[in-house]
Scaffold this motif. Structure first.
Motif, PDB file in Angstrom:
ATOM      1  N   LEU A 141       0.785  -1.127   0.045  1.00  0.00           N
ATOM      2  CA  LEU A 141      -0.147   0.219  -0.028  1.00  0.00           C
ATOM      3  C   LEU A 141       0.951   1.389   0.013  1.00  0.00           C
ATOM      4  CD1 LEU A 141      -2.530  -0.912   2.505  1.00  0.00           C
ATOM      5  CD2 LEU A 141      -2.714  -0.797   0.068  1.00  0.00           C
ATOM      6  N   ILE A 142       1.787   1.222   0.611  1.00  0.00           N
ATOM      7  CA  ILE A 142       2.646   2.671   0.911  1.00  0.00           C
ATOM      8  C   ILE A 142       3.451   2.587  -0.379  1.00  0.00           C
ATOM      9  CG2 ILE A 142       4.552   3.628   2.010  1.00  0.00           C
ATOM     10  CD1 ILE A 142       2.103   3.725   3.612  1.00  0.00           C
ATOM     11  N   LYS A 143       3.987   1.397  -0.965  1.00  0.00           N
ATOM     12  CA  LYS A 143       4.659   1.671  -2.225  1.00  0.00           C
ATOM     13  C   LYS A 143       3.639   2.579  -3.275  1.00  0.00           C
ATOM     14  CE  LYS A 143       7.080  -0.891  -5.653  1.00  0.00           C
ATOM     15  NZ  LYS A 143       7.528  -2.242  -6.000  1.00  0.00           N
ATOM     16  N   PRO A 153      -3.034  15.642  -3.785  1.00  0.00           N
ATOM     17  CA  PRO A 153      -1.865  15.382  -2.870  1.00  0.00           C
ATOM     18  C   PRO A 153      -2.508  15.249  -1.401  1.00  0.00           C
ATOM     19  CG  PRO A 153      -1.609  17.310  -4.187  1.00  0.00           C
ATOM     20  CD  PRO A 153      -3.201  16.988  -4.544  1.00  0.00           C
ATOM     21  N   ALA A 154      -2.046  14.345  -0.634  1.00  0.00           N
ATOM     22  CA  ALA A 154      -2.472  14.243   0.574  1.00  0.00           C
ATOM     23  C   ALA A 154      -1.901  15.496   1.631  1.00  0.00           C
ATOM     24  CB  ALA A 154      -1.480  13.013   1.365  1.00  0.00           C
ATOM     25  N   PRO A 155      -2.819  15.794   2.446  1.00  0.00           N
ATOM     26  CA  PRO A 155      -2.627  17.139   3.337  1.00  0.00           C
ATOM     27  C   PRO A 155      -1.622  16.678   4.394  1.00  0.00           C
ATOM     28  CG  PRO A 155      -4.676  15.745   3.964  1.00  0.00           C
ATOM     29  CD  PRO A 155      -4.233  15.251   2.556  1.00  0.00           C
ATOM     30  N   VAL A 169       8.981   5.251  16.270  1.00  0.00           N
ATOM     31  CA  VAL A 169       7.955   3.836  16.171  1.00  0.00           C
ATOM     32  C   VAL A 169       6.865   4.250  15.110  1.00  0.00           C
ATOM     33  CG1 VAL A 169       6.289   2.795  17.309  1.00  0.00           C
ATOM     34  CG2 VAL A 169       8.451   3.169  18.479  1.00  0.00           C
ATOM     35  N   LEU A 170       6.247   5.497  14.911  1.00  0.00           N
ATOM     36  CA  LEU A 170       5.315   5.952  13.925  1.00  0.00           C
ATOM     37  C   LEU A 170       5.651   5.626  12.730  1.00  0.00           C
ATOM     38  CD1 LEU A 170       2.361   6.790  13.338  1.00  0.00           C
ATOM     39  CD2 LEU A 170       3.233   9.306  13.683  1.00  0.00           C
ATOM     40  N   GLU A 218       0.702  10.906   5.876  1.00  0.00           N
ATOM     41  CA  GLU A 218       0.159  12.526   5.833  1.00  0.00           C
ATOM     42  C   GLU A 218       1.273  13.542   6.421  1.00  0.00           C
ATOM     43  OE1 GLU A 218      -3.774  12.600   7.202  1.00  0.00           O
ATOM     44  OE2 GLU A 218      -4.599  11.928   5.347  1.00  0.00           O
ATOM     45  N   ALA A 219       1.917  12.860   7.672  1.00  0.00           N
ATOM     46  CA  ALA A 219       2.748  13.730   8.234  1.00  0.00           C
ATOM     47  C   ALA A 219       4.194  13.656   7.527  1.00  0.00           C
ATOM     48  CB  ALA A 219       2.903  13.111   9.607  1.00  0.00           C
ATOM     49  N   GLY A 220       4.363  12.837   6.473  1.00  0.00           N
ATOM     50  CA  GLY A 220       5.550  12.850   5.753  1.00  0.00           C
ATOM     51  C   GLY A 220       6.583  12.201   6.343  1.00  0.00           C
ATOM     52  N   LEU A 221       6.398  11.056   7.327  1.00  0.00           N
ATOM     53  CA  LEU A 221       7.338  10.491   7.746  1.00  0.00           C
ATOM     54  C   LEU A 221       7.450   9.085   7.091  1.00  0.00           C
ATOM     55  CD1 LEU A 221       5.895  10.489  11.291  1.00  0.00           C
ATOM     56  CD2 LEU A 221       7.596  11.983  10.488  1.00  0.00           C
ATOM     57  N   VAL A 222       6.963   8.853   5.946  1.00  0.00           N
ATOM     58  CA  VAL A 222       7.098   7.668   5.222  1.00  0.00           C
ATOM     59  C   VAL A 222       7.956   8.249   4.015  1.00  0.00           C
ATOM     60  CG1 VAL A 222       6.284   5.859   3.689  1.00  0.00           C
ATOM     61  CG2 VAL A 222       4.909   6.380   6.062  1.00  0.00           C
TER      62      VAL A 222
END
Length: 225
Positions: A141-143, A153-155, A169-170, A218-222
């Motif tokens: 999914l993330i890919k 675009p995701a907020p 961890v997140l 959405e937080a841009g951590l991925v």
């Protein structure tokens, strides 16, 4: 959420416009003692109606169906008062719709090429109140989320109020890591990893692990690389 006990089988609604898919699932569920098919639907509107009529615990929901699709049906079911939970059944040709299904309140994702026994196990997990976010599925999914342009675009979502360790961890949860994998990556115990995930759920007001994946994205951590 509907209460399920050992004395009462988990009631499942099968929502898919392909009769063969429903038949295969129904046949394997019939052979189990703890699951029962409460109804079958060929579209989203029928699924919503059956949940209300039968008090089903879990809906196995296809995304692409005529009329009311799986996303809208998921939104209606999770916003209702029945407590039913939804597991999306996707072919991954439905990648454009997966993000919408997450936001609609789905508690997990299955792919149609999974073994039937694994699908049943997933239904049990979701019925127990947990979220199915199998690492292999999450990573796919993330890919898809990060590997190609999105029409909308995701907020950006803030994650203020969490510690640096919780942020780590997140990020790993967002990448599809299980608690065991998080523990190994951060050199902590599995119990500690689970505690961090529990804290994140509370601090970020997330319904379940699936929502943590959304938040991390959405937080841009991925990573998008």
């Amino acid at each position: 959420m509907s209460e399920t006990t050992a004395e009462r089988p988990v009631r499942v609604v099968l929502a898919d416009d392909q009769p063969l898919v429903r038949t295969a699932l129904r046949m394997v569920i019939t052979d189990t003692a703890d699951l029962v098919v409460a109804g079958e639907a060929a579209n989203g509107a029928e699924a919503v109606r059956l949940v209300e009529e039968t008090g089903a615990d879990v809906v196995v929901m296809d995304l692409r169906m005529p009329g009311t699709d799986g996303i809208e049906a998921t939104r209606l079911i999770t916003a209702g008062t029945t407590g039913a939970r939804v597991v999306v059944l996707t072919t991954f040709d439905d990648d454009d719709h997966v993000y919408g299904a997450l936001h609609a309140g789905a508690s997990g994702f299955l792919v149609k090429d999974m073994a039937l026994d694994d699908i049943l196990a997933a239904v049990r997990v979701v019925a127990s109140g947990d979220a199915l976010i199998a690492p292999s599925v999450t990573r796919r999914l993330i890919k898809e989320f990060t590997g190609r342009p999105r029409t909308t675009p995701a907020p950006r979502r803030g994650v203020e109020g969490i510690t640096e360790r919780e942020r780590e961890v997140l990020t790993l949860v967002g990448r599809g890591f299980s608690n065991t994998e998080v523990a190994a990556e951060l050199h902590i115990s599995v119990a500690t990893a689970k505690t961090y995930v529990t804290r994140l759920l509370a601090k970020l007001d997330a319904r379940d692990r699936v929502q943590l994946v959304i938040i991390a994205y959405e937080a841009g951590l991925v990573s998008t690389g």
